[in-house]
Design a protein around this motif. Structure first.
Motif, PDB file in Angstrom:
ATOM      1  N   LEU A  24       0.827  -1.205   0.000  1.00 30.21           N
ATOM      2  CA  LEU A  24       0.000   0.000   0.000  1.00 30.21           C
ATOM      3  C   LEU A  24       0.864   1.260   0.000  1.00 30.21           C
ATOM      4  N   MET A  25       2.001   1.189   0.669  1.00 33.13           N
ATOM      5  CA  MET A  25       2.936   2.321   0.661  1.00 33.13           C
ATOM      6  C   MET A  25       3.370   2.653  -0.766  1.00 33.13           C
ATOM      7  N   GLU A  26       3.561   1.621  -1.586  1.00 34.97           N
ATOM      8  CA  GLU A  26       3.998   1.837  -2.962  1.00 34.97           C
ATOM      9  C   GLU A  26       2.911   2.569  -3.754  1.00 34.97           C
ATOM     10  N   ALA A  27       1.651   2.251  -3.464  1.00 42.57           N
ATOM     11  CA  ALA A  27       0.544   2.941  -4.137  1.00 42.57           C
ATOM     12  C   ALA A  27       0.502   4.412  -3.772  1.00 42.57           C
ATOM     13  N   GLY A  28       1.023   4.759  -2.615  1.00 44.09           N
ATOM     14  CA  GLY A  28       0.989   6.147  -2.161  1.00 44.09           C
ATOM     15  C   GLY A  28       2.159   6.988  -2.626  1.00 44.09           C
ATOM     16  N   LYS A  29       3.134   6.383  -3.304  1.00 45.71           N
ATOM     17  CA  LYS A  29       4.329   7.114  -3.723  1.00 45.71           C
ATOM     18  C   LYS A  29       4.068   7.948  -4.979  1.00 45.71           C
ATOM     19  N   SER A  30       4.328   9.231  -4.889  1.00 44.51           N
ATOM     20  CA  SER A  30       4.149  10.088  -6.064  1.00 44.51           C
ATOM     21  C   SER A  30       5.207   9.810  -7.125  1.00 44.51           C
ATOM     22  N   THR A  31       6.313   9.166  -6.744  1.00 45.86           N
ATOM     23  CA  THR A  31       7.370   8.856  -7.709  1.00 45.86           C
ATOM     24  C   THR A  31       7.058   7.622  -8.544  1.00 45.86           C
ATOM     25  N   VAL A  32       6.047   6.856  -8.152  1.00 46.64           N
ATOM     26  CA  VAL A  32       5.640   5.671  -8.911  1.00 46.64           C
ATOM     27  C   VAL A  32       4.672   6.116 -10.002  1.00 46.64           C
ATOM     28  N   PRO A  33       4.840   5.631 -11.252  1.00 47.05           N
ATOM     29  CA  PRO A  33       3.914   6.037 -12.323  1.00 47.05           C
ATOM     30  C   PRO A  33       2.464   5.764 -11.952  1.00 47.05           C
ATOM     31  N   LEU A  34       1.577   6.646 -12.386  1.00 46.27           N
ATOM     32  CA  LEU A  34       0.175   6.595 -11.980  1.00 46.27           C
ATOM     33  C   LEU A  34      -0.461   5.239 -12.260  1.00 46.27           C
ATOM     34  N   GLY A  35      -0.254   4.701 -13.456  1.00 44.02           N
ATOM     35  CA  GLY A  35      -0.845   3.405 -13.784  1.00 44.02           C
ATOM     36  C   GLY A  35      -0.379   2.310 -12.852  1.00 44.02           C
ATOM     37  N   GLU A  36       0.877   2.383 -12.415  1.00 46.78           N
ATOM     38  CA  GLU A  36       1.417   1.375 -11.504  1.00 46.78           C
ATOM     39  C   GLU A  36       0.883   1.568 -10.089  1.00 46.78           C
ATOM     40  N   ARG A  37       0.636   2.813  -9.689  1.00 47.87           N
ATOM     41  CA  ARG A  37       0.051   3.057  -8.367  1.00 47.87           C
ATOM     42  C   ARG A  37      -1.326   2.404  -8.275  1.00 47.87           C
ATOM     43  N   ILE A  38      -2.075   2.482  -9.361  1.00 39.75           N
ATOM     44  CA  ILE A  38      -3.397   1.846  -9.388  1.00 39.75           C
ATOM     45  C   ILE A  38      -3.256   0.333  -9.292  1.00 39.75           C
ATOM     46  N   LYS A  39      -2.235  -0.229  -9.939  1.00 41.67           N
ATOM     47  CA  LYS A  39      -2.003  -1.673  -9.852  1.00 41.67           C
ATOM     48  C   LYS A  39      -1.646  -2.087  -8.427  1.00 41.67           C
ATOM     49  N   PHE A  40      -0.876  -1.267  -7.731  1.00 37.83           N
ATOM     50  CA  PHE A  40      -0.533  -1.606  -6.346  1.00 37.83           C
ATOM     51  C   PHE A  40      -1.776  -1.558  -5.448  1.00 37.83           C
ATOM     52  N   LEU A  41      -2.694  -0.649  -5.724  1.00 36.25           N
ATOM     53  CA  LEU A  41      -3.970  -0.661  -4.997  1.00 36.25           C
ATOM     54  C   LEU A  41      -4.701  -1.969  -5.248  1.00 36.25           C
ATOM     55  N   SER A  42      -4.655  -2.426  -6.481  1.00 33.33           N
ATOM     56  CA  SER A  42      -5.281  -3.697  -6.844  1.00 33.33           C
ATOM     57  C   SER A  42      -4.633  -4.859  -6.110  1.00 33.33           C
ATOM     58  N   ILE A  43      -3.306  -4.864  -6.060  1.00 30.99           N
ATOM     59  CA  ILE A  43      -2.584  -5.951  -5.389  1.00 30.99           C
ATOM     60  C   ILE A  43      -2.918  -5.963  -3.905  1.00 30.99           C
TER      61      ILE A  43
END
Length: 683
Positions: free
Chosen positions: A21-40
Motif C-alpha cells: 500500500l505504501m507503494e501505491a501512495g508514492k508520487s514517484t511511482v507512475p500513476l498506472g502502476e500506483r493503481i495496480k498496487f492498490l489492486s494488489i
C-alpha cells in the motif's frame, strides 16, 4: 520493545501488505502502476480473509475453551482486525488521491458519484443489450435454500417500497465474472469509466417497475478457502478435489463487507439469512473487489513503468542443441530480466530429440495456455516416456491443474498425484538421454514454477545442468515420488540436493552451526538468505543462536517474517530488508561464508512450517564459479537498495533506510548488470 521471540505470522503478512500500500501512495511511482498496487493490496487482503482469518477465528475458539494458554489468540484476532481497519483507512485516503490524477490524462473514473447525463444513453443501451440477461434479482423475503451468495462475488441489496405493502429488500447479483467490471464511454474527448454495479443501480427502477427504489448498497461475503482432504487413494484424487472446490465457494463466512448506509434492519436480515453470526462484519467503502482496478481500461497516455525488454539468451537464434550447451557448462537464467525462451527450448527439444528416452517434471502452478505442457504431450506422442507429478492442491490453481492433468493423461503422459497430506512444491525437471556411448542427464532446477505467465513478473532463478551426481539424486527422488511411498520410509541418501522430508532442515542446521563454529574461533562468519517467507521457529531460533555467537546475518524477506531483528543481546547481528518494486521478488537464495569457501544454494523452499514439514521441496547447490559470482552480485545489489527497500525493525514496522550512499534501485541495477554481461561491458 518486542515482548516475544517471534512476530505473529498474520500480523507480519499484514505488515507486508502495508508495504504494498505504501507503494501505491508514492508520487514517484507512475500513476498506472500506483493503481495496480492498490489492486494488489485489495487482492492480498481478500486472500488473507479467505485463508488466514478462518485460522485466527478457529484459534480464538480454542483459546476460549482453554484459558491460560500462553498465546492469546483472541488478542491476535483483535490486533489483525484493528490493523486492517487502519490500513483500509489509508487505502481510502490513497485512492482518493490517486484516482483524480487520471483526469489529467482525459480519463474520469466515476467513483462514488452520480453518472454524468452525457453518457446515460450509452449505458442504457449497454444495460439492456449486455447486462440484463445476467441478472437474477430475488426478494429477500422469497429467498429459499437454493440461493447462496458465492464467495467474494459482488451483490447489491435494494430497498423497495411497493404500494400498500411493508418495505422490503431484494438481492441482485453483479455479474463481474461474466462481464468487464468497468465500462468506458467517451464523450467530447473525455473517457468516462463506470463501475458495472453503478450501471445496474442506475437501472434498478427498470427491473422493479412496480416498486419505488429507496436505496441500494453493495456487499460481498468472503468464505473459508481451505480444502479438507483425507489421505485416501480409493477415489480418484482429481474428482475428490473438484468436489472440494465446488464446496469452497460455500464455506463458512469469514467476512461480510458492506457499503456504508445500509439500514440496520437490512443488515440484521442479511446476517440472519446468510448465517453471518461468526463472520467479521466490516463496513467497507462504496466498492469492493478493488483488485479489479488492475483491469481498469486506461489509455496509453497514463504513465506506466518504462518496459525492460527481456534479455535474450545466448542460445537465441542458434541451431546448436540446447543439450550440447548444457553438457558443455551450467546455464543460469534470471527471470523476468532474462527471456524464458531457454526454458521453453529445453522442453521443446526434449520432445523431438531422438536420444531422449525419458522426461520427468513436477508441476505446481500451470499457465492457462502452457507451452511447456504442450511440449510434454508432444513428447509422449513421440514415444518418450513422460512422467509428470501434478500438484492438485496448489491453492486457487486446483481446477486449472486438474484440467491440464487430464489432457496430459489423454496424450499418454503418466500422471502422478502427490500424497494428500504432502504437497510437492519442488520445481524440477529431468531429461534422460541415451546413445551408444551411455546415458546422459540434463536437469532443470528452479526457484519458481514452470509457468510462462508468472515468469514475466516473478524474479526467479533457473539452473540448467548436466551434473551427473546431482541429477542421479533427482532421478531417485522422481522414482520415489512416482511410487507414492511415505517419504520418511525412503532409503535415499542425498549428498548434493537438499530435500524437505529427507535432509533439508538438518542440512541448514549444520551449515548454520558451521558458521557459529567459525565465529567462536574469531574468524569471519556470515549468512545471507533471501526468502519469500520466514516462519519456522526451529530455524529462526538457530539464526538467533548464530547472531548471539557473532555471525553476521543479512536477510531479504519479501512477505511473512516471524524473526525479530536487531534486539540487543539477542538478534542484534540480524538485519532484514524487504523489497517491493515492479517485479515480485520470488527467488530463494542461501549463501554461507564457510571460512572463505562459500556455499551457495538456490531452491523452492521458504522457511515455513508447511515447506519444512508438509511439502517436498528441493534446494540445489551452485557449483559453477561464474554462476556463483553472478548470484552474489545480484544479492549484493539488493542489499544495497536504497530506493525500493525498507528495513523491518523490531516492532514489525517497514522503516525507511537511512540513505548514506547514492540512490540504488536494485531491480533496475540487476537488469543493467545482466544486460551489460550480454553486451560484454565490464562491471
Amino acid at each position: 520493545m518486542q515482548t516475544t521471540d517471534f512476530f505473529s505470522r498474520d500480523l507480519s503478512w499484514l505488515s507486508f501488505n502495508h508495504r504494498v500500500l505504501m507503494e501505491a501512495g508514492k508520487s514517484t511511482v507512475p500513476l498506472g502502476e500506483r493503481i495496480k498496487f492498490l489492486s494488489i493490496y485489495s487482492s492480498n487482503l481478500d486472500e488473507f480473509y479467505r485463508v488466514r482469518m478462518p485460522a485466527l477465528m478457529a484459534l480464538q475458539k480454542i483459546n476460549k475453551t482453554k484459558p491460560g494458554k500462553e498465546l492469546t489468540y483472541t488478542t491476535a484476532l483483535e490486533e489483525a482486525r484493528s490493523l486492517i481497519d487502519r490500513q483500509l483507512e489509508l487505502f481510502g485516503q490513497t485512492i482518493s488521491t490517486v484516482l483524480p490524477l487520471l483526469e489529467h490524462h482525459g480519463i474520469k473514473l466515476v467513483y462514488n458519484q452520480p453518472i454524468p447525463e452525457a453518457i446515460l444513453p450509452q449505458l442504457t443501451e449497454y444495460f439492456y443489450t449486455q447486462v440484463l440477461g445476467f441478472l437474477q434479482p430475488v426478494r429477500l423475503a422469497d429467498i429459499g435454500p437454493d440461493f447462496f451468495p458465492a464467495n467474494n462475488k459482488l451483490y447489491i441489496v435494494a430497498a423497495l417500497q411497493y404500494p400498500g405493502r411493508e418495505p422490503g429488500y431484494a438481492i441482485i447479483n453483479t455479474p463481474s465474472d461474466n462481464l468487464p467490471r468497468f465500462k468506458a464511454c467517451t464523450v467530447n474527448g473525455t473517457t468516462y469509466i463506470v463501475f458495472l454495479e453503478d450501471i445496474i443501480k442506475q437501472h434498478l427502477p427498470d427491473i422493479f417497475r412496480q416498486a419505488t427504489l429507496t436505496g441500494a448498497w453493495n456487499f460481498k461475503i468472503t468464505r473459508d478457502a481451505e480444502l479438507n482432504l483425507e489421505d485416501d487413494f480409493e477415489e480418484d484424487m482429481a474428482e475428490k478435489i473438484e468436489k472440494q472446490i465446488m464446496k469452497r465457494d460455500f464455506g463458512f463466512a469469514t467476512r461480510f463487507l458492506y457499503q456504508p448506509g445500509i439500514p440496520s434492519d437490512c443488515l440484521e436480515a442479511l446476517n440472519t439469512q446468510f448465517g453471518l453470526a461468526n463472520a467479521s462484519i466490516v463496513t467497507g467503502g462504496t466498492y469492493h473487489n478493488l483488485k479489479d482496478l488492475a483491469s481498469l481500461p486506461l489509455n496509453s497516455h497514463v504513465p506506466q513503468y518504462q518496459p525492460w525488454p527481456a534479455i535474450m539468451p545466448a542460445l537465441n537464434g542458434k541451431r546448436t542443441s540446447i543439450f550440447d550447451a548444457i553438457t558443455a557448462r551450467d546455464i543460469i537464467i534470471h527471470t523476468p530480466y532474462q527471456s524464458y525462451h531457454t526454458v521453453l527450448r529445453y522442453f521443446n527439444e526434449a520432445a523431438i530429440d531422438p536420444a531422449v528416452s525419458e522426461i520427468y517434471v513436477t508441476l505446481y502452478r500451470v499457465a492457462d495456455d502452457s507451452k511447456i505442457v504442450q511440449a510434454l504431450m508432444s513428447a509422449a506422442r513421440n514415444g518418450k516416456q513422460v512422467t509428470v507429478l501434478v500438484e492438485l492442491k496448489a491453492r486457487f490453481d486446483e481446477a486449472n491443474n486438474i484440467r491440464w492433468a487430464r489432457k496430459m493423461k489423454a496424450a499418454g503422459v503418466k500422471i502422478i498425484y502427490s500424497e494428500t497430506i504432502l504437497k510437492v512444491h519442488a520445481k524440477i525437471a529431468l531429461v534422460k538421454r541415451k546413445d551408444k556411448l551411455g546415458t546422459y542427464y540434463a536437469g532443470l532446477l528452479a526457484t519458481g514454477n514452470l509457468n510462462e505467465s508468472t515468469a514475466r513478473f516473478y524474479t526467479d532463478h533457473i539452473l540448467l545442468t548436466a551434473d551427473y551426481a546431482m541429477l542421479s539424486e533427482m532421478e531417485q527422488l522422481f522414482i520415489h515420488l512416482s511410487q507414492r511411498k511415505k517419504s520418511g520410509n525412503a532409503n535415499i541418501k542425498f549428498r548434493h540436493l537438499l530435500v524437505a522430508q529427507f535432509n533439508l532442515q538438518r542440512s541448514f542446521f549444520d551449515k548454520i552451526d558451521r558458521e557459529i563454529a567459525w565465529a567462536k574461533q574469531g574468524k569471519p562468519a556470515s549468512i545471507t538468505i533471501k526468502l519469500n517467507n520466514l516462519e519456522e521457529k526451529k530455524l529462526i531460533t538457530k539464526l538467533y543462536e548464530a547472531s548471539q555467537a557473532g555471525v553476521t546475518i543479512q536477510l531479504l524477506v519479501r512477505s511473512i517474517c516471524c524473526l525479530v531483528p536487531g534486539v540487543p543481546g539477542f538478534s542484534e547481528n540480524i538485519t532484514i530488508k524487504r523489497i517491493v518494486d515492479r517485479y515480485l521478488e520470488h527467488g530463494r537464495v542461501f549463501i554461507f561464508q564457510n571460512g572463505g569457501r562459500e556455499e551457495i544454494y538456490l531452491g523452492s523452499a521458504d522457511w515455513m512450517d508447511r515447506n519444512i514439514y508438509r511439502r517436498i521441496e528441493v534446494c540445489f547447490p551452485i557449483y559453477d564459479k561464474d554462476i556463483q559470482q553472478e548470484i552474489k552480485d545480484i544479492i549484493a545489489l539488493q542489499l544495497k537498495d536504497t530506493v525500493q527497500a525498507v528495513q523491518l525493525d523490531a516492532h514489525l514496522q517497514n522503516s525507511p533506510l537511512a540513505v548514506t550512499a547514492p540512490a540504488l534501485r536494485s531491480q533496475e541495477a540487476i537488469y543493467q548488470y545482466l544486460n551489460n554481461k550480454v553486451a560484454g561491458v565490464p562491471e
